[in-house]
Write a protein that holds these residues in place. Sequence first.
Motif, PDB file in Angstrom:
ATOM      1  N   UNK A  45      29.221 -16.018 -32.113  1.00 31.05           N
ATOM      2  CA  UNK A  45      27.793 -16.590 -32.346  1.00 31.05           C
ATOM      3  C   UNK A  45      27.032 -16.519 -31.062  1.00 31.05           C
ATOM      4  N   UNK A  46      27.317 -15.263 -30.144  1.00 31.63           N
ATOM      5  CA  UNK A  46      26.570 -15.308 -28.901  1.00 31.63           C
ATOM      6  C   UNK A  46      25.204 -14.514 -29.222  1.00 31.63           C
ATOM      7  N   UNK A  47      24.267 -15.022 -28.122  1.00 29.97           N
ATOM      8  CA  UNK A  47      22.912 -14.033 -28.229  1.00 29.97           C
ATOM      9  C   UNK A  47      23.406 -13.253 -26.882  1.00 29.97           C
ATOM     10  N   UNK A  48      22.885 -12.019 -26.822  1.00 31.53           N
ATOM     11  CA  UNK A  48      22.919 -11.086 -25.732  1.00 31.53           C
ATOM     12  C   UNK A  48      22.260 -10.193 -25.385  1.00 31.53           C
ATOM     13  N   UNK A  49      22.548  -9.401 -24.262  1.00 30.06           N
ATOM     14  CA  UNK A  49      21.708  -8.327 -23.837  1.00 30.06           C
ATOM     15  C   UNK A  49      22.417  -7.155 -24.036  1.00 30.06           C
ATOM     16  N   UNK A  74      19.499 -10.396 -29.895  1.00 29.93           N
ATOM     17  CA  UNK A  74      20.086  -9.431 -29.101  1.00 29.93           C
ATOM     18  C   UNK A  74      18.745  -8.870 -28.319  1.00 29.93           C
ATOM     19  N   UNK A  75      18.600  -8.975 -26.831  1.00 26.79           N
ATOM     20  CA  UNK A  75      17.415  -8.407 -26.054  1.00 26.79           C
ATOM     21  C   UNK A  75      17.924  -7.097 -25.755  1.00 26.79           C
ATOM     22  N   UNK A 116      18.400 -17.624 -19.167  1.00 23.89           N
ATOM     23  CA  UNK A 116      19.545 -18.479 -19.637  1.00 23.89           C
ATOM     24  C   UNK A 116      19.823 -18.578 -21.174  1.00 23.89           C
ATOM     25  N   UNK A 117      18.991 -17.479 -21.930  1.00 23.29           N
ATOM     26  CA  UNK A 117      19.212 -17.469 -23.268  1.00 23.29           C
ATOM     27  C   UNK A 117      20.469 -16.804 -23.579  1.00 23.29           C
ATOM     28  N   UNK A 118      21.284 -15.999 -22.969  1.00 26.42           N
ATOM     29  CA  UNK A 118      22.010 -15.006 -23.338  1.00 26.42           C
ATOM     30  C   UNK A 118      23.550 -15.214 -22.941  1.00 26.42           C
ATOM     31  N   UNK A 119      24.620 -14.950 -23.694  1.00 23.40           N
ATOM     32  CA  UNK A 119      25.817 -15.165 -23.264  1.00 23.40           C
ATOM     33  C   UNK A 119      26.628 -13.849 -22.754  1.00 23.40           C
ATOM     34  N   UNK A 120      26.153 -12.983 -23.324  1.00 26.68           N
ATOM     35  CA  UNK A 120      26.926 -11.684 -23.083  1.00 26.68           C
ATOM     36  C   UNK A 120      25.724 -10.476 -22.555  1.00 26.68           C
TER      37      UNK A 120
END
Length: 183
Positions: A45-49, A74-75, A116-120
């Motif tokens: 459930x992570x948001x990431x780059x 995802x960015x 600070x939005x992303x976890x990976x």
Amino acid sequence: MSARPNLIKAVKQLKLRGIYVFISQPSDYQAMNKEILLKLTKTNGMRGIYATLNKPYNQIKGELEKRGIDTGNIFFIDGVSKKKNTPENAGKVFYLSGPESLTDLSIAITVATNTGKYGFLLIDSLSTLLIYNDAHNTQKFAHYLISKMSSYGMTLAILTLDEDNSTKLLPTLAQFCTKVIRV
């Protein structure tokens, strides 16, 4: 096309926090990439780059959506397309001048992580960076990423092909990684 069991087993080693290098054969590369994104986005459930250095953003986005991956979380940093950054794509994708631009890639990653939005962060791929940059600069860049993601408490997944130029960097990088996973 479903992933081979050894790919799924390898990706299960990926935890919520840590630095991982995935080494794969060219035939498994795309499947590995997608399995990692499924694990990080759907399972965890992570948001990431996602820094794509092999395929253009539009192509990657379409492929991921076909696999059921929510690309809205995802960015993208696109090092392939060489398009101009516009207000329409702000917040979704940042276009680099090319994969040889480690400075632009560093800036784009820094700007995205500072939100600070992303976890990976997923880097696709160390092998491509080595085509456009010498081994010393690529190694320094990888070490910078490892330090940065560790300080942010983020997960870093670096993909690379199992080939001589990439594997020469692994002994040095492995010292700073949670795990090096060969498929």
